[in-house]
Design an enzyme around this catalytic site. Structure first.
Site, short mmCIF file in Angstrom:
data_model
loop_
_atom_site.label_atom_id
_atom_site.label_comp_id
_atom_site.label_asym_id
_atom_site.label_seq_id
_atom_site.Cartn_x
_atom_site.Cartn_y
_atom_site.Cartn_z
N ASP A 48 0.81 -1.22 0.00
CA ASP A 48 0.00 0.00 0.00
C ASP A 48 0.84 1.28 0.00
OD1 ASP A 48 -2.41 -1.63 0.40
OD2 ASP A 48 -1.55 -1.97 2.38
N ALA A 75 5.66 -18.65 4.00
CA ALA A 75 5.67 -20.00 3.46
C ALA A 75 5.65 -20.03 1.93
CB ALA A 75 4.49 -20.78 4.01
N THR A 76 5.29 -18.90 1.32
CA THR A 76 5.22 -18.83 -0.15
C THR A 76 6.21 -17.78 -0.67
OG1 THR A 76 3.56 -17.09 -0.18
CG2 THR A 76 2.76 -19.37 0.00
N HIS A 78 5.25 -15.00 -1.80
CA HIS A 78 4.48 -13.75 -1.76
C HIS A 78 5.39 -12.56 -1.45
CE1 HIS A 78 0.88 -11.33 -1.18
NE2 HIS A 78 1.37 -10.91 -0.02
#
Length: 153
Positions: A48, A75-76, A78
């Site tokens: 943002d 965990a990803t 991202h």
């Protein structure tokens, strides 16, 4: 025209235990370097940040904006997506408005301990880069070639 650089700071609230320290360090370092912080805006997350940065860049009393955040690995992947997109957008905004936007966002690929270790360096370097760039842009605006090479530093 005043030589004092006016900074805006946009800081992510996500991982606020880290970014709060970055914000405090950035404000303190800006004052140490003779700049004034005109605005501090908190973004919900690093993703943002660009929207608030753009709003600050439109203000006449902001010469540069410092973006602060900590993107910690989960965990990803991202964290990688967010970090790359935010960095790209901040560069685009700096070019669009002709004002420096500096990257004080640590990550991706780091854990919380690494983020805490990087608080001081990322905040300090982002403030220093913003002030240097703003001063050099002003100097370049005022410079006029008269046959001798002009160094802007």
């Amino acid at each position: 025209m005043s030589d004092q650089i006016r900074l805006g700071i946009v800081v992510s609230e996500f991982n606020y235990d880290v970014t709060y320290l970055m914000m405090q360090r950035a404000i303190s370092h800006a004052k140490f370097l003779g700049a004034v912080v005109t605005y501090v805006a908190k973004a919900p997350g690093a993703y943002d940040i660009p929207l608030l940065v753009e709003k600050m860049l439109k203000k006449d009393d902001v010469d540069a904006v410092v973006a602060l955040g900590a993107i910690i690995k989960g965990a990803t992947k991202h964290d990688e997506v967010i970090a790359h997109q935010v960095a790209r957008k901040l560069v685009d905004l700096a070019e669009k408005y002709g004002k420096p936007v500096t990257l004080g966002i640590s990550g991706p690929g780091m854990n919380r301990m690494q983020a805490l270790e990087r608080v001081d360096d990322y905040a300090r370097r982002a403030v220093e880069a913003a002030i240097k760039l703003a001063r050099r842009l002003k100097a370049l605006d005022e410079a006029k070639f008269n046959g001798e090479t002009i160094f802007i530093e």
